[in-house]
Design a protein around this motif. Sequence first.
Motif, PDB file in Angstrom:
ATOM      1  N   ALA A  38      62.220  82.539  42.362  1.00  0.00           N
ATOM      2  CA  ALA A  38      62.633  81.301  41.683  1.00  0.00           C
ATOM      3  C   ALA A  38      61.876  80.105  42.233  1.00  0.00           C
ATOM      4  O   ALA A  38      61.442  79.227  41.475  1.00  0.00           O
ATOM      5  CB  ALA A  38      64.141  81.094  41.822  1.00  0.00           C
ATOM      6  N   ARG A  39      61.690  80.066  43.549  1.00  0.00           N
ATOM      7  CA  ARG A  39      60.915  78.967  44.152  1.00  0.00           C
ATOM      8  C   ARG A  39      59.466  78.996  43.673  1.00  0.00           C
ATOM      9  O   ARG A  39      58.882  77.964  43.366  1.00  0.00           O
ATOM     10  CB  ARG A  39      60.968  79.049  45.672  1.00  0.00           C
ATOM     11  CG  ARG A  39      62.299  78.647  46.238  1.00  0.00           C
ATOM     12  CD  ARG A  39      62.270  78.700  47.734  1.00  0.00           C
ATOM     13  NE  ARG A  39      63.596  78.431  48.274  1.00  0.00           N
ATOM     14  CZ  ARG A  39      63.890  78.514  49.543  1.00  0.00           C
ATOM     15  NH1 ARG A  39      62.970  78.847  50.427  1.00  0.00           N
ATOM     16  NH2 ARG A  39      65.107  78.257  49.962  1.00  0.00           N
ATOM     17  N   GLU A  43      57.466  76.118  41.452  1.00  0.00           N
ATOM     18  CA  GLU A  43      56.167  75.539  41.816  1.00  0.00           C
ATOM     19  C   GLU A  43      55.170  75.696  40.676  1.00  0.00           C
ATOM     20  O   GLU A  43      54.431  74.765  40.355  1.00  0.00           O
ATOM     21  CB  GLU A  43      55.615  76.219  43.073  1.00  0.00           C
ATOM     22  CG  GLU A  43      56.314  75.832  44.349  1.00  0.00           C
ATOM     23  CD  GLU A  43      55.778  76.576  45.558  1.00  0.00           C
ATOM     24  OE1 GLU A  43      54.616  77.047  45.518  1.00  0.00           O
ATOM     25  OE2 GLU A  43      56.515  76.680  46.548  1.00  0.00           O
ATOM     26  N   GLN A  44      55.170  76.881  40.073  1.00  0.00           N
ATOM     27  CA  GLN A  44      54.274  77.129  38.943  1.00  0.00           C
ATOM     28  C   GLN A  44      54.612  76.199  37.784  1.00  0.00           C
ATOM     29  O   GLN A  44      53.717  75.658  37.138  1.00  0.00           O
ATOM     30  CB  GLN A  44      54.380  78.594  38.517  1.00  0.00           C
ATOM     31  CG  GLN A  44      53.397  79.009  37.448  1.00  0.00           C
ATOM     32  CD  GLN A  44      53.526  80.485  37.086  1.00  0.00           C
ATOM     33  OE1 GLN A  44      54.328  81.222  37.642  1.00  0.00           O
ATOM     34  NE2 GLN A  44      52.737  80.900  36.128  1.00  0.00           N
ATOM     35  N   LEU A  45      55.884  76.003  37.531  1.00  0.00           N
ATOM     36  CA  LEU A  45      56.315  75.115  36.455  1.00  0.00           C
ATOM     37  C   LEU A  45      55.894  73.680  36.731  1.00  0.00           C
ATOM     38  O   LEU A  45      55.463  72.963  35.815  1.00  0.00           O
ATOM     39  CB  LEU A  45      57.834  75.216  36.282  1.00  0.00           C
ATOM     40  CG  LEU A  45      58.432  74.705  34.985  1.00  0.00           C
ATOM     41  CD1 LEU A  45      57.793  75.379  33.783  1.00  0.00           C
ATOM     42  CD2 LEU A  45      59.920  74.939  34.966  1.00  0.00           C
ATOM     43  N   LEU A 100      53.577  77.334  25.510  1.00  0.00           N
ATOM     44  CA  LEU A 100      54.088  78.708  25.498  1.00  0.00           C
ATOM     45  C   LEU A 100      54.216  79.244  26.924  1.00  0.00           C
ATOM     46  O   LEU A 100      55.213  79.886  27.268  1.00  0.00           O
ATOM     47  CB  LEU A 100      53.172  79.620  24.675  1.00  0.00           C
ATOM     48  CG  LEU A 100      53.249  79.481  23.164  1.00  0.00           C
ATOM     49  CD1 LEU A 100      52.180  80.340  22.494  1.00  0.00           C
ATOM     50  CD2 LEU A 100      54.634  79.874  22.668  1.00  0.00           C
ATOM     51  N   GLU A 101      53.208  78.978  27.736  1.00  0.00           N
ATOM     52  CA  GLU A 101      53.239  79.420  29.131  1.00  0.00           C
ATOM     53  C   GLU A 101      54.401  78.774  29.874  1.00  0.00           C
ATOM     54  O   GLU A 101      55.106  79.439  30.643  1.00  0.00           O
ATOM     55  CB  GLU A 101      51.911  79.099  29.817  1.00  0.00           C
ATOM     56  CG  GLU A 101      51.837  79.553  31.248  1.00  0.00           C
ATOM     57  CD  GLU A 101      51.802  81.052  31.420  1.00  0.00           C
ATOM     58  OE1 GLU A 101      52.146  81.513  32.517  1.00  0.00           O
ATOM     59  OE2 GLU A 101      51.451  81.773  30.472  1.00  0.00           O
ATOM     60  N   VAL A 105      57.544  80.752  31.709  1.00  0.00           N
ATOM     61  CA  VAL A 105      57.876  80.547  33.121  1.00  0.00           C
ATOM     62  C   VAL A 105      59.310  80.034  33.248  1.00  0.00           C
ATOM     63  O   VAL A 105      60.063  80.484  34.115  1.00  0.00           O
ATOM     64  CB  VAL A 105      56.872  79.585  33.797  1.00  0.00           C
ATOM     65  CG1 VAL A 105      57.326  79.196  35.178  1.00  0.00           C
ATOM     66  CG2 VAL A 105      55.485  80.222  33.845  1.00  0.00           C
ATOM     67  N   GLN A 106      59.709  79.115  32.376  1.00  0.00           N
ATOM     68  CA  GLN A 106      61.080  78.583  32.417  1.00  0.00           C
ATOM     69  C   GLN A 106      62.092  79.688  32.120  1.00  0.00           C
ATOM     70  O   GLN A 106      63.147  79.754  32.763  1.00  0.00           O
ATOM     71  CB  GLN A 106      61.236  77.435  31.417  1.00  0.00           C
ATOM     72  CG  GLN A 106      62.585  76.754  31.475  1.00  0.00           C
ATOM     73  CD  GLN A 106      62.835  76.087  32.816  1.00  0.00           C
ATOM     74  OE1 GLN A 106      62.027  75.302  33.283  1.00  0.00           O
ATOM     75  NE2 GLN A 106      63.958  76.404  33.445  1.00  0.00           N
ATOM     76  N   ALA A 107      61.789  80.577  31.180  1.00  0.00           N
ATOM     77  CA  ALA A 107      62.695  81.680  30.857  1.00  0.00           C
ATOM     78  C   ALA A 107      62.849  82.618  32.057  1.00  0.00           C
ATOM     79  O   ALA A 107      63.962  83.072  32.367  1.00  0.00           O
ATOM     80  CB  ALA A 107      62.175  82.447  29.649  1.00  0.00           C
TER      81      ALA A 107
END
Length: 135
Positions: A38-39, A43-45, A100-101, A105-107
């Motif tokens: 999740a962390r 970070e990716q988000l 879309l990406e 990532v959020q999902a």
Amino acid sequence: MNSPKARTLNADDETDDAEVTWEDQQRINTFSKLNSRARDLEEQLTQLKEEKEALDDLSMELELADEDKHILYRIGEAFVHIPLTKAQVMLTRDQASLNLEMDKVQAKADECEKTMKELKVSLYAKFGKAINLDI
């Protein structure tokens, strides 16, 4: 006088002696892995949001550009001179791809949080205050 240092636990609150079964340990390990994932996803988000802001800024700049000029547009690691209209089309495509990406990532992050909440409920039910799962 009840001072915070002299506070005692009720018999119901004392669950330090709860035995940790193999299944419990697996749940704890899963929670830890999900927490780490999740962390990483957060970070990716954050990086994707920054990239989205940059693309939105670029979109605003392209709206102000002259139509007959060529634009330096990044494709991979290289910058290429392309006509403004083509740059706008490519930018729109890149923005849609990025959205879309971000949704994917959020999902994944939401799924991790949901599973972590379920694990928290079961682990706190068994171990009470003897376990700390706060992030």
